[in-house]
Design an enzyme around this catalytic site. Structure first.
Site, PDB file in Angstrom:
ATOM      1  N   HIS A 527       0.842  -1.199   0.000  1.00 51.22           N
ATOM      2  CA  HIS A 527       0.000   0.000   0.000  1.00 51.22           C
ATOM      3  C   HIS A 527       0.878   1.250   0.000  1.00 51.22           C
ATOM      4  O   HIS A 527       0.672   2.174   0.777  1.00 51.22           O
ATOM      5  CB  HIS A 527      -0.928   0.003   1.216  1.00 51.22           C
ATOM      6  CG  HIS A 527      -1.953  -1.075   1.198  1.00 51.22           C
ATOM      7  ND1 HIS A 527      -2.617  -1.501   2.341  1.00 51.22           N
ATOM      8  CD2 HIS A 527      -2.433  -1.839   0.181  1.00 51.22           C
ATOM      9  CE1 HIS A 527      -3.458  -2.473   2.010  1.00 51.22           C
ATOM     10  NE2 HIS A 527      -3.363  -2.686   0.712  1.00 51.22           N
ATOM     11  N   ASN A 570      -6.852  -0.068   3.626  1.00 54.09           N
ATOM     12  CA  ASN A 570      -6.635  -0.366   2.219  1.00 54.09           C
ATOM     13  C   ASN A 570      -7.030   0.856   1.391  1.00 54.09           C
ATOM     14  O   ASN A 570      -8.120   1.396   1.566  1.00 54.09           O
ATOM     15  CB  ASN A 570      -7.484  -1.563   1.784  1.00 54.09           C
ATOM     16  CG  ASN A 570      -7.348  -2.740   2.731  1.00 54.09           C
ATOM     17  OD1 ASN A 570      -7.735  -2.628   3.888  1.00 54.09           O
ATOM     18  ND2 ASN A 570      -6.829  -3.830   2.262  1.00 54.09           N
TER      19      ASN A 570
END
Length: 634
Positions: A527, A570
């Site tokens: 990420h 996320n």
């Protein structure tokens, strides 16, 4: 250096496309879908191949992985390419004396894309990319939480588009609603899973005030009571764009779709500026046909049939948090200088903040085997819902020797304890496939639960990704080198996160040997953020909140690299929100035939309800129906 126009121009009869897009992941797909459905001609290039029968589909939807989730670990591992691998020693003490040895022991192995300039202590050692149609969405977890919004003057995860809190909340509300519909987020697909409810109920009992709930996932169950789930990906964002029968489909305003062309195995090498230096404006994208390049003589560049240009009015680079700044760093201004991001970039580079202020997520991980009392209670059908009773009774009837009450095809747990201002970390308490954490044959996977807790790292100017002038990666692009040190700002927060994870784990069971609580290699969360960060001021960002790059009148960026804040959740859903805003701005520029660089003094505008109507009106011709039959490849 001169190139021929790409054959796509002649084949489609389009001298100049309206929009050029690099990258076919969910963000590139979302740019394409919005702009094509608005009537614009779009060409999209993807460096990788189409590795699924349906373009950009999730590989976990294949039956073999639905039946055995642990086998999907190998698929993920095979799809990931590590970004920056330090060199290793040529010295092997145990080597046969007759075997080759380097004459200088201090020399290092350079093959397989090793990076001689990457230090070990400040590397994001597990940061990786996926090169295929659909990008990482072909194997992602499909977790789609919202970012934790600001509290007063304190920014948590969600970027601030509008300084006014009410205006900002309203904008993000519209964007998140649209993004959830486009990707198909749901929190109900595992309602009839016994294991899911065992974990959910146990955590709600122990943490009644923390809002324990199902993890929001982009997926849908194939049919009621079916054990199979369709996991969503770029395929769902593309929608029916690959259906030849829908090429002339009209939107709610009667506008026919524009042309959509996708070129695979095609590398976007760099962007070229127009001859007028007054306002930086991109006129062409230089691309390489990687299949043709295999047969070309690399000593004579450019080679006919290998390198081309594609002409367009607007350019969107949405190739991921690594490849997007990589393409820009490989581009030159009229004086031959890089846009920015190169090791020897001058202070006057057009994009001085490229690759700076990067963020990633410290990740804590463990696996547990469910407590005896929780498993025993799952098999006690007294007081349980009818569907639960029926599933346990049928399973025991058919499998009297099975020691567990869980049906073999019982859905996995998918639970989260939402981030809060007191505990601003993201949690995934579930059973899923990653590039690590395979349960193995020694334990029944039905009693294994994975805990993944994701923390934050602050954005700092000296945490950066540099693109080398002297070394290239396996695809011939400037080699990325990380210079990253964890910030001290959230160090205590990471420790508290680990303590929280162990507390949660102990409520559920005992640790699986080999998967005790641990912090994972930096970058493993995949990420990466901040590489092309947005902001309100050009002095510390790459573009504004329309995703338009400062100084340029027709250059936009997309993806997780745009997020400027420290975030734990996320990021895909939030990146989609930013792409919705950007696509509207591009549409208005094309409609008005007016292309201007962004200005810090020009107020940003709300996204018009009409632009996102297709996402929330089931009667709209482009409404995202996710339960439609899969398309075939074109």
């Amino acid at each position: 250096m001169s190139f021929d126009p790409h054959p796509i121009h002649e084949r489609e009869g389009i001298v100049e496309f309206d929009v050029f897009i690099a990258g076919s992941g969910p963000i590139g797909a979302l740019f394409a879908r919005q702009l094509v459905d608005a009537g614009h001609n779009v060409v999209l290039v993807e460096m990788g191949d189409q590795s699924t029968a349906v373009p950009g589909s999730h590989k976990k939807n294949e039956i073999e992985y639905q039946k055995d989730i642990d086998r999907f670990v190998r698929v993920i591992q095979g799809a990931l390419s590590t970004v920056s691998v330090p060199t290793s020693s040529t010295v092997i003490p145990e080597l046969d004396p007759a075997a080759w040895r380097a004459s200088k022991p201090e020399q290092s192995i350079l093959t397989n894309g090793r990076n001689p300039l990457q230090k070990t202590h400040n590397n994001l050692g597990a940061e990786a990319v996926t090169r295929t149609v659909g990008g990482m969405s072909t194997h992602w977890t499909c977790a789609t939480p919202e970012f934790l919004k600001r509290s007063g003057d304190t920014v948590y995860e969600r970027p601030i588009i509008f300084e006014d809190v009410a205006k900002d909340n309203k904008e993000w509300g519209v964007l998140y609603d649209a993004a959830r519909s486009i990707i198909g987020t749901s929190e109900t697909e595992f309602d009839h899973s016994i294991r899911h409810n065992v974990v959910l109920n146990a955590l709600r009992k122990h943490y009644p005030d923390r809002g324990v709930k199902p993890l929001p996932l982009a997926c849908h169950r194939v049919a009621e009571n079916s054990p199979y789930v369709m996991w969503h990906s770029a395929e769902n964002v593309f929608g029916d764009m690959f259906d030849k029968k829908q090429e002339k489909k009209k939107n709610a305003n009667g506008v026919q779709r524009g042309k959509f062309c996708m070129l695979v195995n095609t590398r976007c090498t760099r962007l070229h500026l127009q001859n007028d230096p007054a306002v930086p404006s991109i006129v062409t994208a230089e691309v390489r046909d990687l299949l043709a390049a295999r047969l070309a003589d690399e000593t004579h560049a450019p080679s006919p049939g290998k390198d081309y240009y594609i002409r367009a009015k607007t350019f969107v680079i949405a190739a991921g948090a690594v490849a997007t700044p990589q393409i820009l760093a490989n581009s030159n201004d009229l004086g031959g200088r890089p846009f920015g991001g190169r090791r020897d970039s001058p202070p006057s580079a057009l994009i001085p903040n490229l690759g700076r202020y990067i963020t990633e997520q410290p990740m804590a991980f463990c696996q547990i085997v469910l407590r005896q009392d929780l498993v025993d209670d799952a098999g006690n059908v007294e007081g349980k819902p009818e569907w639960w009773k029926k599933a346990v009774v049928e399973h025991r009837s058919k499998n009297p020797d099975d020691p567990l009450p869980f049906p073999f095809r019982d859905g996995e747990p998918q639970v989260t304890i939402p981030a809060s201002y007191e505990r601003p970390w993201h949690t995934q308490i579930h059973r899923d496939a990653f590039s690590y954490g395979e349960a193995g044959p020694r334990v029944d996977s039905r009693v294994v639960v994975d805990l993944r807790f994701f923390g934050r790292q602050d954005s700092e100017i000296n945490n950066k990704m540099i693109f080398e002038d002297k070394f290239t990666d396996a695809y011939g692009m400037p080699q990325p080198t990380f210079e990253y040190e964890p910030s001290v700002k959230f160090a205590d927060e990471a420790s508290r996160m680990m303590n929280d994870m162990t507390d949660v784990a102990n409520k559920l069971g005992g640790y699986l040997p080999g998967s005790n609580p641990q912090f994972m290699t930096p970058g493993l969360a995949l990420h990466l953020g901040g590489t092309t960060r947005l902001g309100l001021k050009a002095q510390d960002s790459v573009g504004n909140y329309n995703s338009q790059v400062w100084k340029f009148n027709n250059l936009y960026v997309g993806g997780n690299g745009l997020i400027p804040t420290a975030f734990a959740a996320n990021p895909t859903l939030t990146s989609m929100c930013l792409a919705i805003r950007a696509a509207h701005k591009i549409h208005m520029d094309l409609e008005n035939k007016s292309f201007k660089p962004p200005s810090e003094d020009t107020p940003l505008e709300h996204i018009p309800p009409e632009w996102v109507r297709w996402t929330n009106d089931p009667n709209h011709p482009h409404f995202p129906h996710h339960n439609r039959p899969p398309q075939k490849s074109i």
